[in-house]
Design a protein around this motif. Structure first.
Motif, PDB file in Angstrom:
ATOM      1  N   GLN A   1       0.847  -1.199   0.000  1.00 14.95           N
ATOM      2  CA  GLN A   1       0.000   0.000   0.000  1.00 14.95           C
ATOM      3  C   GLN A   1       0.887   1.255   0.000  1.00 14.95           C
ATOM      4  N   PRO A   2       0.319   2.393  -0.447  1.00 17.50           N
ATOM      5  CA  PRO A   2       1.104   3.639  -0.422  1.00 17.50           C
ATOM      6  C   PRO A   2       1.557   3.972   1.003  1.00 17.50           C
ATOM      7  N   LYS A   3       2.683   4.660   1.108  1.00 21.62           N
ATOM      8  CA  LYS A   3       3.268   5.011   2.417  1.00 21.62           C
ATOM      9  C   LYS A   3       2.253   5.717   3.319  1.00 21.62           C
ATOM     10  N   GLN A   4       1.469   6.631   2.717  1.00 14.93           N
ATOM     11  CA  GLN A   4       0.514   7.395   3.531  1.00 14.93           C
ATOM     12  C   GLN A   4      -0.558   6.489   4.130  1.00 14.93           C
ATOM     13  N   PHE A   5      -0.983   5.499   3.350  1.00 17.57           N
ATOM     14  CA  PHE A   5      -1.962   4.526   3.845  1.00 17.57           C
ATOM     15  C   PHE A   5      -1.376   3.769   5.031  1.00 17.57           C
ATOM     16  N   GLN A   6      -0.114   3.345   4.892  1.00 17.17           N
ATOM     17  CA  GLN A   6       0.537   2.584   5.962  1.00 17.17           C
ATOM     18  C   GLN A   6       0.587   3.401   7.255  1.00 17.17           C
ATOM     19  N   GLU A   7       0.944   4.680   7.110  1.00 17.71           N
ATOM     20  CA  GLU A   7       1.021   5.564   8.278  1.00 17.71           C
ATOM     21  C   GLU A   7      -0.337   5.687   8.957  1.00 17.71           C
ATOM     22  N   GLU A   8      -1.371   5.938   8.134  1.00 14.71           N
ATOM     23  CA  GLU A   8      -2.730   6.108   8.681  1.00 14.71           C
ATOM     24  C   GLU A   8      -3.223   4.821   9.327  1.00 14.71           C
ATOM     25  N   PHE A   9      -2.895   3.686   8.703  1.00 11.94           N
ATOM     26  CA  PHE A   9      -3.284   2.384   9.241  1.00 11.94           C
ATOM     27  C   PHE A   9      -2.693   2.212  10.647  1.00 11.94           C
ATOM     28  N   PHE A  10      -1.418   2.543  10.787  1.00 14.04           N
ATOM     29  CA  PHE A  10      -0.772   2.435  12.103  1.00 14.04           C
ATOM     30  C   PHE A  10      -1.369   3.445  13.093  1.00 14.04           C
ATOM     31  N   ASP A  11      -1.627   4.663  12.618  1.00 19.09           N
ATOM     32  CA  ASP A  11      -2.202   5.689  13.505  1.00 19.09           C
ATOM     33  C   ASP A  11      -3.563   5.250  14.036  1.00 19.09           C
ATOM     34  N   GLU A  12      -4.384   4.670  13.148  1.00 16.16           N
ATOM     35  CA  GLU A  12      -5.757   4.302  13.518  1.00 16.16           C
ATOM     36  C   GLU A  12      -5.832   2.995  14.311  1.00 16.16           C
ATOM     37  N   THR A  13      -4.741   2.247  14.339  1.00 19.09           N
ATOM     38  CA  THR A  13      -4.755   0.975  15.080  1.00 19.09           C
ATOM     39  C   THR A  13      -3.811   1.062  16.289  1.00 19.09           C
ATOM     40  N   ILE A  14      -2.515   1.035  16.023  1.00 13.33           N
ATOM     41  CA  ILE A  14      -1.525   0.981  17.106  1.00 13.33           C
ATOM     42  C   ILE A  14      -1.598   2.226  17.995  1.00 13.33           C
ATOM     43  N   GLN A  15      -1.622   3.387  17.366  1.00 16.72           N
ATOM     44  CA  GLN A  15      -1.615   4.627  18.158  1.00 16.72           C
ATOM     45  C   GLN A  15      -2.880   4.769  18.994  1.00 16.72           C
ATOM     46  N   LYS A  16      -4.034   4.443  18.391  1.00 22.30           N
ATOM     47  CA  LYS A  16      -5.305   4.599  19.118  1.00 22.30           C
ATOM     48  C   LYS A  16      -5.436   3.571  20.237  1.00 22.30           C
ATOM     49  N   LEU A  17      -5.078   2.320  19.954  1.00 25.04           N
ATOM     50  CA  LEU A  17      -5.324   1.241  20.924  1.00 25.04           C
ATOM     51  C   LEU A  17      -4.244   1.153  21.992  1.00 25.04           C
ATOM     52  N   ASN A  18      -3.041   1.606  21.641  1.00 25.15           N
ATOM     53  CA  ASN A  18      -1.905   1.593  22.561  1.00 25.15           C
ATOM     54  C   ASN A  18      -1.704   0.225  23.236  1.00 25.15           C
ATOM     55  N   PRO A  19      -1.561  -0.851  22.446  1.00 27.04           N
ATOM     56  CA  PRO A  19      -1.442  -2.192  23.040  1.00 27.04           C
ATOM     57  C   PRO A  19      -0.062  -2.434  23.649  1.00 27.04           C
ATOM     58  N   LYS A  20      -0.019  -3.413  24.587  1.00 26.05           N
ATOM     59  CA  LYS A  20       1.282  -3.795  25.165  1.00 26.05           C
ATOM     60  C   LYS A  20       2.028  -4.666  24.168  1.00 26.05           C
TER      61      LYS A  20
END
Ligand SMILES: [Zn+2]
Ligand SMILES: [Zn+2]
Length: 343
Positions: A266-285
């Motif tokens: 996927q495009p770089k921007q998609f990858q960034e947004e994907f991480f922002d909307e998952t990892i950043q929001k959920l903040n998993p251990k």
């Protein structure tokens, strides 16, 4: 004229021969795994606790693709339950169907004997195909979209043993509380000139789907994530590499099962947004990558990364590791049938 004809004939023959070799070499290349698991060996904990599950703990068993078994010693919950995994050849060129012998052996090996619910993330065959048969064999209830219900009806499963998803409504099974969240399928891609995009005129499976059928008869029918609470602990299972903006605004997770298929394509921007909307929001251990293995290979063999034909496992993992290093989030990979105590 004759020598010319002969020359021309030989030339064409030679061209065909060379073209054949090129096609074969290319095919050989794209049918190889898209990564080397040895490079990521340090991310496999290979814990496999054999003891009884202690009260309040949750044990996970990885069963390939997005099939995840959660067990607290009293209740088991499963996502997808895709175990038949027909070969690439069979999937491409013939009708496919669930294999009851494979299903029975997986249920036995994974000790699936107190299963209460199967949650299907979408209705493509590599998620939904075996689910009603697993429900039949275990007496567990099948939860899914209307399309998945039609996969169930086609398999002869009673409506009493199925429940259609209601977004946002918690379902209690033992101490597990499962909430279905709206999600999005991994962006479509082309393979051998064919796209796997959903036809907007036919977005759902609208009548009972009776096996055997061709793989493309399993229409997506919407894609869903699962937010699972167990006591004070929280798990999110996201099977597809995509997101609905804001879907995780109000939740956190201790553990995130994250679909990484085709992430690096996927495009770089998609990858960034994907991480922002998952990892950043959920903040998993910690994060357990899923949907990374080649599901044309049987589950009783060690799992291999997806084929080069449609993925790049090494690049997907490197993108994930780069992002998680920043926030010091642990990443753990699991082989088929491996278990980890999550909490
Ligand atoms: Zn799919
Ligand atoms: Zn899939």
């Amino acid at each position: 004229m004759i020598p010319y004809f002969k020359n021309k004939y030989l030339q064409t023959l030679l061209q065909c021969f060379l073209l054949g070799i090129l096609v074969l070499a290319n095919l050989q290349c794209v049918l190889r795994p898209s990564g080397d698991l040895r490079e990521f060996e340090s991310y496999f904990p290979h814990e496999n606790p054999n003891s009884l599950i202690q009260k309040g703990k949750v044990r996970v068993t990885f069963l390939g693709t997005t099939s995840i078994l959660l067990d607290d010693g009293e209740t088991q919950v499963l996502t997808d339950g895709f175990f038949t995994r027909p070969s690439l050849w069979k999937t491409a060129f013939s009708k496919i169907e669930s294999d009851p012998i494979i299903l029975a052996s997986v249920l036995e090996k994974a000790k699936i004997n107190r299963l209460k619910g199967i949650f299907v993330c979408h209705s493509h065959y590599d998620h939904a195909m075996d689910s009603p048969f697993v429900a039949k064999l275990t007496n567990a209830k099948l939860f899914g979209s209307n399309s998945t219900i039609n996969v169930g009806l086609g398999a002869g499963l009673d409506m009493a043993n199925m429940e259609e998803f209601q977004i946002g409504k918690p379902i209690k099974l033992g101490k597990f509380v499962i909430t279905v969240l709206e999600s999005k399928h991994t962006p479509p891609f082309r393979i051998l000139g064919k796209t796997n995009a959903t036809d907007p005129d036919f977005p759902n499976i609208t009548s009972p789907l009776i096996q055997p059928v061709k793989a493309f008869a399993y229409i997506e029918g919407g894609t869903f994530d699962f937010y699972i609470q167990h006591g004070k602990n929280k798990i999110v299972i996201k099977s597809s590499t995509n997101f609905v903006k804001g879907a995780y605004d109000k939740i956190k997770a201790d553990v995130l099962f994250l679909g990484i298929a085709q992430l690096s394509l996927q495009p770089k921007q998609f990858q960034e947004e994907f991480f922002d909307e998952t990892i950043q929001k959920l903040n998993p251990k910690f994060i357990i990558p899923i949907h990374w293995d080649n599901f044309f290979k049987p589950l009783d063999k060690p799992l291999e990364p997806n084929l080069k034909l449609g993925d790049d496992f090494d690049a997907n993992m490197n993108a994930l590791l780069k992002r998680t290093a920043k926030d010091q989030i642990q990443v753990q990979l699991m082989q088929g049938f491996e278990t980890i105590d999550l909490f």
